[in-house]
Design an enzyme around this catalytic site. Structure first.
Site, PDB file in Angstrom:
ATOM      1  N   HIS A  26      -1.277   1.538   9.490  1.00  0.00           N
ATOM      2  CA  HIS A  26      -0.757   0.193   9.240  1.00  0.00           C
ATOM      3  C   HIS A  26      -0.409  -0.509  10.538  1.00  0.00           C
ATOM      4  O   HIS A  26      -0.075   0.119  11.535  1.00  0.00           O
ATOM      5  CB  HIS A  26       0.511   0.273   8.374  1.00  0.00           C
ATOM      6  N   ASP A  64      -3.767   1.134 -11.692  1.00  0.00           N
ATOM      7  CA  ASP A  64      -4.329   0.245 -12.715  1.00  0.00           C
ATOM      8  C   ASP A  64      -3.250  -0.495 -13.504  1.00  0.00           C
ATOM      9  O   ASP A  64      -3.565  -1.282 -14.399  1.00  0.00           O
ATOM     10  CB  ASP A  64      -5.248   1.032 -13.655  1.00  0.00           C
ATOM     11  N   ASP A  79     -18.574  11.438   0.122  1.00  0.00           N
ATOM     12  CA  ASP A  79     -17.555  11.334   1.173  1.00  0.00           C
ATOM     13  C   ASP A  79     -16.300  10.618   0.687  1.00  0.00           C
ATOM     14  O   ASP A  79     -15.186  11.027   0.989  1.00  0.00           O
ATOM     15  CB  ASP A  79     -18.128  10.580   2.379  1.00  0.00           C
ATOM     16  N   GLU A  90      -7.766  -0.183   2.095  1.00  0.00           N
ATOM     17  CA  GLU A  90      -7.729   1.265   1.862  1.00  0.00           C
ATOM     18  C   GLU A  90      -8.898   1.972   2.558  1.00  0.00           C
ATOM     19  O   GLU A  90      -8.751   3.083   3.060  1.00  0.00           O
ATOM     20  CB  GLU A  90      -7.727   1.569   0.364  1.00  0.00           C
ATOM     21  N   CYS A 127       0.842  -1.175   0.000  1.00  0.00           N
ATOM     22  CA  CYS A 127       0.000   0.000   0.000  1.00  0.00           C
ATOM     23  C   CYS A 127       0.887   1.238   0.000  1.00  0.00           C
ATOM     24  O   CYS A 127       1.975   1.235   0.569  1.00  0.00           O
ATOM     25  CB  CYS A 127      -0.880  -0.025   1.248  1.00  0.00           C
TER      26      CYS A 127
HETATM   27 ZN   LIG Z   1      -2.193   0.839   3.649  1.00  0.00          ZN
END
Ligand SMILES: [Zn+2]
Ligand SMILES: [Ca+2]
Ligand SMILES: [Ca+2]
Ligand SMILES: [Zn+2]
Length: 582
Positions: A306, A275, A238, A297, A126
């Site tokens: 995390h 992508d 939101d 996410e 991430c």
């Molecule tokens: Zn993360």
């Protein structure tokens, strides 16, 4: 560095060990070559000592990009706004940072950039930087910290990914730990997959379905729910989700092509997916599961940092696993620290008993606990102390032939001769066939269900608040208002001295600690071996045999002081009605 900005290790698998040095290739890229110890003099014991090397700068980029060292302005975002080269931590500080990184990744904390460390850095991850403690541990003055009055910040304050903590521009909501943490203040949040951000890999319907499911999974464990909004003005949404490559969706953070970073999220805001990654639906065992990444996410958007705890969905790296995955205990507790636990009243609650036989033919009793609210229900797993994954679901999907919503009471009459299950609503009742798993349409005499309560249970008023069956006394206790009706199931009539006041039949153990009237639900729990009375968000336990063994002074059928339902039955959470059918 390859063109996408990854750390690239070229490793010779025949070599057995160990130290990695960084060399500069003529192409301008980096080469991390391994050498056997002893062959040549070790260059700085394999530590990163090439201060001027572009590879060192790459390593530093990784560490600062993901929150392991202080990030200079513009780092991670290439292009016109790039900052001048960052000030680099000295070798010792760098080695210390590396050791921390190695520790949480369960690697030997050598402080050296060895093959395993490189591999860990190159794993899909991430884009949101790792947590604050590491940041503080490796830097002296994070730039995102509010600066004293009159002093200009060194860099433009960034509403950026690493600001995973309260800032002056948003109202922090207190958490039980006392630390200011961000959290949404409304109960229902809206989301949208933006049209300019569709993925080229899955159909739009598939993408929306996966996101709907990801949001639903969070709502199953927290008091917030989520609604897909396809029509409202963009500014009112939101959470906006979108896919992009490289520079994308006007985001200051640039994606890095195939590999490494697969997505990032903005606190209380938007989620972007790279992508260039191979995203797959939950049914696939290849590529990167879009569902799992989306759940992760969304966790960030909700305020979770995390963690390296095994089993948590908030681990920074993507861990492939089977098609079924769920939010584990730590994820649930983390999000509930920010938003509280799920509260709510029930229409009815009951244990459903099944007689089964084991492999030797011996009788076996199994029970499941159910909670009903409006048009949906949960199965509660007493052993795991949580609701079944994927609940709640609609009553019509699980209980054929009974009213689809607002059931008043469910009773299981159970003697040596009888095994009858009744659903009550309004002035009617239904009988349920447990074997066929559907309501009876007619009784033995051919009379059709539903029937009037006044006919099947003479003397019992309607509509009822609730009811439960006392197996030992072979009585049904019906509750309405402040009254209790004890109904003899063998003689099919109300006991002579009834109705009585609830406070007389079930007296308060402590003064004033009694629901008095209008119960929502009452049920005998086989897991707790006790009767519970529910009203609003609270429950009252009726003194059990076990309670009287421990405290002989307690009155029989006494009602103990109230407690919050959510403290005993965890995570009985509503989801948005638009996602009830998933
Ligand atoms: Zn993360
Ligand atoms: Ca990537
Ligand atoms: Ca009820
Ligand atoms: Zn982005």
């Amino acid at each position: 560095m390859d063109t996408d900005g990854h750390l690239v290790a070229h490793l010779d698998s025949k070599l057995t060990h160990t130290h990695i040095t960084i060399e500069t290739r003529s192409t301008g890229g980096c080469k991390f070559a391994m050498r056997r110890p002893g062959r040549r003099k070790r260059a700085g014991a394999g530590q990163v000592t090439h201060r001027r090397s572009p590879c060192l700068s790459l390593l530093q980029r990784f560490l600062s990009k993901y929150g392991w060292a202080e990030a200079p302005a513009g780092l991670g975002a290439r292009g016109p706004h790039n900052a001048p080269p960052p000030e680099r931590p000295a070798g010792a500080a760098l080695a210390k940072t590396l050791r921390k990184f190695q520790k949480v990744n369960a690697l030997p904390a050598s402080g050296e950039l060895d093959a395993a460390t490189l591999a860990a850095m190159n794993r899909p991850r991430c884009g949101v930087p790792d947590t604050e403690p590491q940041l503080q541990a490796t830097s002296t003055a994070p730039q995102t910290r509010p600066t004293p009055l009159g002093q200009r910040p060194r860099a433009r304050p960034k509403r950026f990914l690493q600001t995973l903590r309260p800032g002056p521009d948003l109202q922090p909501k207190g958490s039980p730990q006392g630390g200011g943490t961000w959290a949404f203040a409304k109960k229902t949040l809206t989301w949208r997959l933006v049209a300019e951000g569709y993925s080229s890999q899955l159909s739009v319907e598939e993408q929306r379905y996966i996101f709907r499911l990801a949001f639903r999974m969070w709502s199953e464990v927290m008091p917030l729910d989520f609604r897909e909004d396809l029509t409202g003005p963009a500014a009112t949404i939101d959470i906006k989700l979108g896919f992009g490559r490289g520079r994308h969706l006007g985001c200051p953070r640039v994606f890095d092509g195939s590999g490494q970073e697969f997505a990032h999220a903005w606190r209380l805001g938007d989620i972007h997916f790279d992508d260039d990654e191979h995203f797959t639906p939950p049914t696939s065992d290849r590529g990167i599961s879009l569902l799992k990444v989306a759940v992760h996410e969304i966790g960030h958007v909700l305020g979770l940092p995390h963690t390296y705890r095994t089993g948590s969905v908030m681990q920074p790296n993507y861990l492939p696993q089977g098609p079924a995955f769920e939010l584990d205990w730590s994820d649930r507790k983390a999000v509930q620290k920010l938003y509280g636990s799920c509260e709510g009243s029930f229409d009815t609650a009951f244990d459903w008993i099944r007689r089964e036989e084991d492999h030797r033919g011996a009788a076996l009793l199994r029970f499941s606990t159910y909670f009903f609210r409006n048009s949906w229900y949960w199965l509660y797993e007493n052993r795991n102390n949580r609701t079944r994954y994927g609940d709640p679901i609609r009553i019509v999907a699980g209980w054929q032939g009974v009213p689809a919503q607002n059931i008043d009471a469910v009773v299981h009459v159970w003697t040596w001769r009888r095994d009858e299950r009744y659903f009550f609503k309004g002035n009617q009742y239904w009988r349920y066939d447990s074997d066929k798993d559907q309501a009876h349409t007619e009784d033995e005499q051919g009379k059709s269900y539903p029937k009037l309560i006044s006919e099947g249970f003479p003397g019992i008023p309607s509509p009822l608040d609730t009811a439960f069956y006392d197996r030992r006394k072979q009585l049904i206790y019906f509750f309405k208002g402040s009254l209790v009706f004890a109904f003899d199931v063998n003689r099919n009539q109300v006991l002579g001295s009834y109705p009585k006041k609830m406070t007389d039949v079930f007296p308060a153990v402590e003064p004033q600690s009694h629901p008095v009237r209008h119960l929502d639900a009452a049920y005998y729990s086989y897991a707790h071996k006790a009767v519970f009375l529910f009203k609003g968000h609270q429950y009252w336990k009726v003194v059990s045999d076990e309670d009287r063994r421990r405290r002989p002074g307690l009155p029989s059928n006494g009602v103990l002081p109230p407690r919050p339902i959510s403290g005993t039955w965890f995570d009985v959470c509503d989801v948005h009605t638009s996602t009830l059918n998933m």
